[in-house]
Design an enzyme around this catalytic site. Sequence first.
Site, short mmCIF file in Angstrom:
data_model
loop_
_atom_site.label_atom_id
_atom_site.label_comp_id
_atom_site.label_asym_id
_atom_site.label_seq_id
_atom_site.Cartn_x
_atom_site.Cartn_y
_atom_site.Cartn_z
N LYS A 32 2.46 1.11 3.91
CA LYS A 32 3.13 -0.07 4.49
C LYS A 32 3.99 -0.74 3.43
CE LYS A 32 0.78 -3.18 1.96
NZ LYS A 32 1.41 -4.02 0.95
N SER B 149 -5.71 1.32 1.03
CA SER B 149 -6.00 0.71 2.33
C SER B 149 -5.56 1.63 3.46
CB SER B 149 -5.24 -0.62 2.47
OG SER B 149 -5.56 -1.47 1.41
N ASP C 157 -5.30 -5.34 3.49
CA ASP C 157 -4.31 -4.54 4.22
C ASP C 157 -4.97 -3.58 5.21
OD1 ASP C 157 -2.33 -5.73 2.69
OD2 ASP C 157 -2.35 -4.14 1.19
#
Length: 309
Positions: free
Chosen positions: A11, A111, A144
Amino acid sequence: MRVARVQAQAKVNLGLKVFSTRDEQGYHMLLTTFQRIDLADDVVVRSGGGSRSLDVSGPRIPDGGLGPAEKNLAYRAALAFVEHPKITMPRGFSIELTKKIPVGGGLGGGSADAGAVLRAMNAIAPQPLDAEDLRDVATSLGSDVPFLAGELVTATAVGRGELFQPFPTPNASPMAIIIPDFAIATKDAYAWLDHDRPNDGFGEFNGFGVGAPPPSFPGWDVFGEDGNDFEPVVEKRHPVLRDFREMLTDAGAVLSHLAGSGSSVFGVFDVLSWSTLDHDALGLDVAALGADVIHTRTSARVVEVEVLQ
Ligand code: C5P
């Protein structure tokens, strides 16, 4: 033995605001917009048997390795899942992780692996957890993880990052990510923020009033102004990161930010600016400063879990 494979998409935070308000565990309250990207680790989860293992390979393992399996977020995610009171499945598992997401780069690599393990295990569990229970397990693992264990491509998140609502997803857009030759520990970045921006001038978290999401993606400019609160404090310690951001903007990026709390820096391009970008020149400029460039795209979808067995 049941087996599932999943791409653990990384991300970036299109915008990231950190408040001085903290929760009971000392975590800062956030307001951020997460965007999944195509850069991903490959995760295969096998459930069954009595033993537990984690095998890691791939191009992005740091020189010192990833440390003991039991401390790895992917392993801890699997353990938390099989030990969940509502889960009835064998307590044994093995995880194969192929690392392509740089570690300590602010791209949510660990994550993403944890989120992918939770999605994979839930796909092969005889009685899967509902979204809320899965999110609670994810929240216990890190900020996250709830987003990366979820099914949204783009989301505005508040709280620790565990309360989110969908945000319209932009068209898949080319992205260059500059990976410096150093990592930044999230904990350090938060400490720098606290040091440089004492509580009184820092902004109180005013609840969850993020408002309704816009009907369609509002354009990259929206994320240019507010930016990422970590940028000034991280770039003060690592000025080269500011140079990288400027290099991306000069090369035609329509948005360029630090990824999370660093250390990597991303630039989003539109099709035209990408086609005219001199990739070789950017690669050489960046290499002269000890960094390398990864080419990827913002994701248009969450890659589905593949149940193999
Ligand atoms: O979420 P994660 O475990 O990666 O965070 C690492 C550290 O960063 C935490 O232990 C905490 O010190 C800090 N942190 C924070 N507020 C957040 C997220 C992380 O203070 N929302």
